[in-house]
Design an enzyme around this catalytic site. Sequence first.
Site, mmCIF file in Angstrom:
data_model
loop_
_atom_site.group_PDB
_atom_site.id
_atom_site.type_symbol
_atom_site.label_atom_id
_atom_site.label_comp_id
_atom_site.label_asym_id
_atom_site.label_seq_id
_atom_site.Cartn_x
_atom_site.Cartn_y
_atom_site.Cartn_z
ATOM 1 N N LYS A 70 0.794 -1.233 0.000
ATOM 2 C CA LYS A 70 0.000 0.000 0.000
ATOM 3 C C LYS A 70 0.834 1.294 0.000
ATOM 4 O O LYS A 70 0.387 2.312 -0.499
ATOM 5 C CB LYS A 70 -0.932 0.026 1.220
ATOM 6 C CG LYS A 70 -2.142 -0.872 1.099
ATOM 7 C CD LYS A 70 -2.930 -0.773 2.403
ATOM 8 C CE LYS A 70 -4.348 -1.232 2.250
ATOM 9 N NZ LYS A 70 -5.162 -0.863 3.410
ATOM 10 N N ASP A 107 -10.138 3.794 2.229
ATOM 11 C CA ASP A 107 -10.338 3.200 3.560
ATOM 12 C C ASP A 107 -11.118 4.132 4.493
ATOM 13 O O ASP A 107 -12.005 3.686 5.227
ATOM 14 C CB ASP A 107 -8.986 2.855 4.210
ATOM 15 C CG ASP A 107 -8.466 1.498 3.767
ATOM 16 O OD1 ASP A 107 -9.271 0.672 3.296
ATOM 17 O OD2 ASP A 107 -7.248 1.267 3.888
HETATM 18 P P1 NAP Z 1 -0.572 -1.860 11.828
HETATM 19 O O1 NAP Z 1 -0.175 -0.684 11.001
HETATM 20 O O2 NAP Z 1 0.360 -3.016 11.954
HETATM 21 O O3 NAP Z 1 -0.934 -1.314 13.317
HETATM 22 C C1 NAP Z 1 -1.231 -2.212 14.358
HETATM 23 C C2 NAP Z 1 -1.738 -1.447 15.569
HETATM 24 O O4 NAP Z 1 -2.080 -2.396 16.591
HETATM 25 C C3 NAP Z 1 -0.702 -0.499 16.189
HETATM 26 O O5 NAP Z 1 -1.367 0.599 16.776
HETATM 27 C C4 NAP Z 1 -0.081 -1.395 17.271
HETATM 28 O O6 NAP Z 1 0.511 -0.690 18.348
HETATM 29 C C5 NAP Z 1 -1.315 -2.124 17.772
HETATM 30 N N1 NAP Z 1 -0.931 -3.368 18.450
HETATM 31 C C6 NAP Z 1 -0.522 -4.522 17.887
HETATM 32 N N2 NAP Z 1 -0.254 -5.451 18.845
HETATM 33 C C7 NAP Z 1 -0.474 -4.842 20.046
HETATM 34 C C8 NAP Z 1 -0.394 -5.270 21.393
HETATM 35 N N3 NAP Z 1 0.002 -6.513 21.714
HETATM 36 N N4 NAP Z 1 -0.736 -4.389 22.380
HETATM 37 C C9 NAP Z 1 -1.135 -3.129 22.064
HETATM 38 N N5 NAP Z 1 -1.247 -2.665 20.793
HETATM 39 C C10 NAP Z 1 -0.921 -3.519 19.793
HETATM 40 O O7 NAP Z 1 -1.944 -2.494 11.299
HETATM 41 P P2 NAP Z 1 -3.149 -1.735 10.559
HETATM 42 O O8 NAP Z 1 -2.971 -1.844 9.098
HETATM 43 O O9 NAP Z 1 -3.291 -0.392 11.179
HETATM 44 O O10 NAP Z 1 -4.398 -2.682 10.933
HETATM 45 C C11 NAP Z 1 -4.888 -2.740 12.264
HETATM 46 C C12 NAP Z 1 -6.103 -3.656 12.327
HETATM 47 O O11 NAP Z 1 -7.161 -3.106 11.552
HETATM 48 C C13 NAP Z 1 -5.860 -5.060 11.747
HETATM 49 O O12 NAP Z 1 -6.523 -5.987 12.571
HETATM 50 C C14 NAP Z 1 -6.502 -5.003 10.367
HETATM 51 O O13 NAP Z 1 -6.962 -6.272 9.944
HETATM 52 C C15 NAP Z 1 -7.680 -4.080 10.653
HETATM 53 N N6 NAP Z 1 -8.167 -3.387 9.460
HETATM 54 C C16 NAP Z 1 -9.473 -3.575 9.122
HETATM 55 C C17 NAP Z 1 -9.989 -2.906 8.022
HETATM 56 C C18 NAP Z 1 -11.439 -3.106 7.672
HETATM 57 O O14 NAP Z 1 -11.797 -2.852 6.511
HETATM 58 N N7 NAP Z 1 -12.258 -3.515 8.603
HETATM 59 C C19 NAP Z 1 -9.173 -2.064 7.246
HETATM 60 C C20 NAP Z 1 -7.827 -1.898 7.640
HETATM 61 C C21 NAP Z 1 -7.335 -2.572 8.756
HETATM 62 P P3 NAP Z 1 2.082 -0.344 18.321
HETATM 63 O O15 NAP Z 1 2.204 0.908 17.493
HETATM 64 O O16 NAP Z 1 2.422 -0.139 19.750
HETATM 65 O O17 NAP Z 1 2.778 -1.526 17.716
#
Ligand code: NAP
Length: 277
Positions: A70, A107
Amino acid sequence: MTLPKIPLAGVIGHPIAHSKSPQVHGHWLRTLGLKGHYIPMDVAPENLKKVIKALPKMGFVGANVTIPHKEKVMELVHQVTDRATLIGAVNTLIIRDDGKIIGDNTDGYGFIENLRQGAPDWTPESGPAVVLGAGGAARAVIASLLDAGVPEILISNRTRVRAETLREEFGTRLTVVDWVQAGNAIENGATIVNTTSLGMTGKPELRVPLDGLNAGAVVTDLVYNPLKTHLLAAAEQAGCTTVDGLGMLLHQAVPGFERWFGMRPIVDDATRQAALR
Ligand code: NAP
């Protein structure tokens, strides 16, 4: 006699087998009676540039782009829309008749449309939003909440510095709250959003205290596997309006489909069933 061209689109990622997009677009093509194809494309990072360049020559009218491409794809297209620049990622490609590729990000649009569909009485102006997480998805959520008119966003992330970076970028309507204080922030939230991956099947549970949830809040989770996360179950128990994350995935697909295949699809229960199949 020349036959009309059948539009081609698809989703580019690595891996791609998990993607629900082919089921969703296939469902819309069938139910709307449109000619067209939407295919999954597993493209390794080292091949991304070649594949993007070849798309117009192969008859593609566009594509979705997913993890891990992306951000990288932004430098491979001819033009990036303002909202994709703001979010810092592209998830939708539009290929114009002259072969030029435009990179967009839908998004944030998908997030807001899902909220509006799932919580029709939601008013962004009604109070602060609480955003848990500061990763890629949080950027789209924040951009769209600010655009919708929320007065303030309380953002809390395990790694505080990432939330602070978003505050610097998105401005003074954002207030950073320490991760250990996230439960207090929730007490003040009119709109509560989990953008972390916590609560997803196979990941740890979201452990933020939820006893302060107030019944007037609208609570949504970007995690859609499971559909009813611990956060949404607790919010339902507290009398809040809840909206699951599957709809965001479906709504973000609408603008691309409309542009590529010429008809605007609707997100209804049959679309949800197609994605869950
Ligand atoms: P990302 O960039 O990897 O960000 C992950 C986030 O989760 C960060 O804020 C991270 O905090 C936090 N996190 C991960 N493990 C953690 C833990 N053990 N304790 C506390 N915080 C934790 O991922 P993303 O692309 O933003 O996606 C995040 C979620 O949204 C995923 O589950 C994805 O599938 C979902 N999503 C859904 C849609 C939809 O259409 N519904 C669209 C996009 C994404 P740190 O910064 O501290 O690591």
